[in-house]
Design a protein around this motif. Sequence first.
Motif, short mmCIF file in Angstrom:
data_model
loop_
_atom_site.label_atom_id
_atom_site.label_comp_id
_atom_site.label_asym_id
_atom_site.label_seq_id
_atom_site.Cartn_x
_atom_site.Cartn_y
_atom_site.Cartn_z
N UNK A 27 10.73 -6.77 52.96
CA UNK A 27 11.36 -7.84 53.71
C UNK A 27 10.79 -9.20 53.33
N UNK A 28 9.46 -9.25 53.12
CA UNK A 28 8.79 -10.50 52.78
C UNK A 28 8.73 -10.75 51.27
N UNK A 29 9.25 -9.82 50.48
CA UNK A 29 9.18 -9.90 49.01
C UNK A 29 7.74 -10.08 48.54
N UNK A 30 6.85 -9.29 49.11
CA UNK A 30 5.42 -9.34 48.80
C UNK A 30 5.16 -8.47 47.57
N UNK A 31 5.18 -9.10 46.39
CA UNK A 31 5.03 -8.37 45.13
C UNK A 31 3.67 -7.70 44.99
#
Length: 183
Positions: A27-31
């Motif tokens: 959801x947060x696009x935390x790579x």
Amino acid sequence: MGRSADPLLLAGESGYDERVVLAEARRQQDEVALGVAAAAKQGLYFWSGDHAGAAAATAAALENLSGLEGTAASQLVYLIGALSMICAAPKDPATARFVRQSLASHRKWAAGSPENYAAAHALIEGAWARATGHYSKADRFLHDAIRFAEQYQLPARSARASTIRSTRSGAACCSSKARCSAS
């Protein structure tokens, strides 16, 4: 990690639960979180002896590799991926392509930092040579992998190279259906 009812689920008494953490990371696009989780999952399959599972997990780890750039874990994804694919599908053309890519990367990394990558490079070379029937070449590379691993204090690389070197009939690994205690 891996201490839940499902040993291949990244969850346990630490409070980490991939089902919750990864949904939020997506959801947060935390790579970074996605990359670490994908690499951990690949390693969990590999170290439990499920080479087919680790080979399959390699694709997810590579998709999320941008979150691991510049870390040792990014190179480990290639090492574990190559060894797993060699074990799970040594005759698959995709394995040959991935092994060549991994060897090229490890060769480059070893030139700049042999203490970190020379053993891994020799290990992949040896496992691939063994899997493709080049036994003398495999023994030379696996001997080098053991020597580099011992010189640079990398016991897991030394143990893996020793295990591959001691296998019968040219096998490059343990069966993917059996757990490999010597891994």
